[in-house]
Design a protein around this motif. Sequence first.
Motif, short mmCIF file in Angstrom:
data_model
loop_
_atom_site.label_atom_id
_atom_site.label_comp_id
_atom_site.label_asym_id
_atom_site.label_seq_id
_atom_site.Cartn_x
_atom_site.Cartn_y
_atom_site.Cartn_z
N LYS A 1 0.97 -1.23 -0.14
CA LYS A 1 0.18 -0.33 -0.15
C LYS A 1 0.92 1.32 0.05
O LYS A 1 2.20 1.20 0.01
CB LYS A 1 -0.86 0.03 1.30
N ALA A 2 0.28 2.44 -0.16
CA ALA A 2 0.96 3.66 -0.36
C ALA A 2 2.14 3.77 0.82
O ALA A 2 3.23 4.52 0.42
CB ALA A 2 0.04 4.82 -0.15
N ASP A 3 1.81 3.38 2.02
CA ASP A 3 2.81 3.66 3.29
C ASP A 3 3.58 2.56 3.60
O ASP A 3 4.60 2.52 4.48
CB ASP A 3 1.78 4.07 4.51
N THR A 4 3.41 1.39 2.73
CA THR A 4 4.36 0.24 3.21
C THR A 4 5.77 0.43 3.08
O THR A 4 6.53 0.31 4.00
CB THR A 4 3.93 -1.06 2.27
N ASN A 5 6.17 1.07 1.89
CA ASN A 5 7.61 1.25 1.90
C ASN A 5 8.27 2.15 2.99
O ASN A 5 9.32 2.11 3.45
CB ASN A 5 7.84 1.97 0.25
N ASP A 6 7.37 3.47 3.17
CA ASP A 6 7.86 4.30 4.13
C ASP A 6 8.10 3.66 5.49
O ASP A 6 9.10 3.92 6.15
CB ASP A 6 6.82 5.52 4.24
N HIS A 7 7.09 2.94 5.92
CA HIS A 7 7.31 2.38 7.30
C HIS A 7 8.15 1.12 7.45
O HIS A 7 9.24 1.23 8.33
CB HIS A 7 5.93 1.85 7.76
N LEU A 8 8.29 0.45 6.25
CA LEU A 8 9.46 -0.57 6.41
C LEU A 8 10.83 0.12 6.30
O LEU A 8 11.63 -0.34 6.96
CB LEU A 8 9.33 -1.77 5.21
N PHE A 9 10.84 1.08 5.52
CA PHE A 9 12.21 1.82 5.42
C PHE A 9 12.74 2.42 6.75
O PHE A 9 13.76 1.90 7.36
CB PHE A 9 12.16 2.79 4.57
N ASP A 10 11.57 3.10 7.44
CA ASP A 10 12.00 3.62 8.68
C ASP A 10 12.41 2.84 9.56
O ASP A 10 13.55 2.93 10.38
CB ASP A 10 10.65 4.25 9.15
N ILE A 11 11.74 1.47 9.85
CA ILE A 11 12.13 0.64 11.12
C ILE A 11 13.55 -0.21 10.51
O ILE A 11 14.25 -0.22 11.33
CB ILE A 11 10.87 -0.60 10.66
N CYS A 12 13.65 -0.60 9.10
CA CYS A 12 14.82 -1.23 8.84
C CYS A 12 15.92 -0.20 9.09
O CYS A 12 16.95 -0.51 9.57
CB CYS A 12 14.93 -1.46 7.49
N ASN A 13 15.95 0.93 8.47
CA ASN A 13 16.84 1.91 8.58
C ASN A 13 17.44 2.31 9.99
O ASN A 13 18.71 2.67 10.26
CB ASN A 13 16.55 3.08 7.69
N TYR A 14 16.31 2.07 10.97
CA TYR A 14 17.04 2.35 12.34
C TYR A 14 17.61 1.11 12.81
O TYR A 14 18.69 1.09 13.35
CB TYR A 14 15.81 2.75 13.09
N ARG A 15 17.03 -0.11 12.64
CA ARG A 15 17.62 -1.17 13.09
C ARG A 15 18.87 -1.54 12.56
O ARG A 15 19.54 -2.16 13.33
CB ARG A 15 16.35 -2.54 12.96
N ILE A 16 19.22 -1.31 11.25
CA ILE A 16 20.56 -1.61 10.66
C ILE A 16 21.55 -1.01 11.60
O ILE A 16 22.69 -1.55 11.43
CB ILE A 16 20.44 -1.33 9.11
N LYS A 17 21.34 0.14 12.04
CA LYS A 17 22.54 0.87 12.69
C LYS A 17 22.48 0.51 14.27
O LYS A 17 23.28 0.87 15.08
CB LYS A 17 22.19 2.32 12.58
N SER A 18 21.59 -0.20 14.85
CA SER A 18 21.47 -0.22 16.34
C SER A 18 21.82 -1.92 16.51
O SER A 18 21.76 -2.80 15.62
CB SER A 18 20.09 -0.26 16.70
N ASP A 19 22.09 -2.20 17.94
CA ASP A 19 22.43 -3.42 18.35
C ASP A 19 21.27 -4.20 18.47
O ASP A 19 20.72 -4.69 19.63
CB ASP A 19 23.30 -3.39 19.48
N VAL A 20 20.32 -4.64 17.59
CA VAL A 20 19.22 -5.14 17.67
C VAL A 20 19.27 -6.14 16.35
O VAL A 20 19.95 -5.87 15.49
CB VAL A 20 17.90 -4.45 17.57
N VAL A 21 18.57 -7.16 16.48
CA VAL A 21 18.49 -7.87 15.26
C VAL A 21 16.96 -8.48 14.86
O VAL A 21 15.83 -8.13 15.27
CB VAL A 21 19.01 -9.33 15.59
N THR A 22 16.95 -8.76 13.42
CA THR A 22 15.58 -8.98 12.77
C THR A 22 15.75 -10.37 12.15
O THR A 22 16.69 -10.80 11.40
CB THR A 22 15.24 -7.73 12.05
#
Length: 234
Positions: free
Chosen positions: A159-180
């Motif tokens: 949907k219209a917002d899918t890319n924005d939300h996923l990007f926001d979450i992934c972009n933060y997580r990639i830089k933190s000491d957390v895992v997905t």
Amino acid sequence: MEEEGGRLVAVECDCRELKLINTKLKFARIDQEFCGTMISDYKIKGYYKKESSIENAMICKKSASEYVRRFGEMKAKKKGLYFHSKRAGSGKTLLVSAIGNELIRRYKAQVRFATAGELLDAIRATYNKDSELKTHELIDAAKKVEVLIIDDLGQQKVKADTNDHLFDICNYRIKSDVVTIFSSNCKIEDLPYDYRIKSRIQRMAIPIQAPEESVRESLAERENEEVLDSLLTG
Ligand SMILES: Nc1ncnc2c1ncn2[C@@H]1O[C@H](COP(=O)(O)OP(=O)(O)O)[C@@H](O)[C@H]1O
Ligand SMILES: [Mg+2]
């Protein structure tokens, strides 16, 4: 309390922050079917028939148990796992749930589990002005939770917002000491998202081919054969 420029200021302690994340993501729990499942419940012999499936299942099981054993190191490396196979019923949800359960049991890790659809729908539910939770609060929790398991990535309509939300979450997580940890029915490069998201997922998770064979089907077949057998003999 902490001293800052000669003044005492209140700081949120880790455990308060952890509790807040859990509250905001309280919908995100391991499915009841798999709530006590461990990696040892992921069976290979007699469950997969094709040679290639057996080989893939062995790699899946070994990488899952080694990942749990070396979780500290993986977290420091910010590396998660990405299990994919086109075939439904091949054990992906079982496996990612088992990893989550073992991380909780062994390390008391903070683990949240949701399908990508549930996560995006929960974010959308916050658009409503009556929502208790603000959109940024929920997204913030998804960014910060120690272990985020996203099941069935790529299976829902974009949907219209899918890319924005996923990007926001992934972009933060990639830089933190957390895992997905992800499960998906397609390879990372075939996900129906923007390149900027796929390239981040590629960096944050190791892709592992899951078997292309349905255990659900062979279990049903076996069960029916047994019942038919008992009908005919019993
Ligand atoms: N390797 C396995 N060992 C034992 N049970 C399995 C295995 N793979 C799948 N199953 C069972 O088959 C069903 C479908 O598995 P699931 O993990 O939901 O598949 P997927 O997520 O790949 O669609 C579940 O009931 C699960 O318990
Ligand atoms: Mg599944």
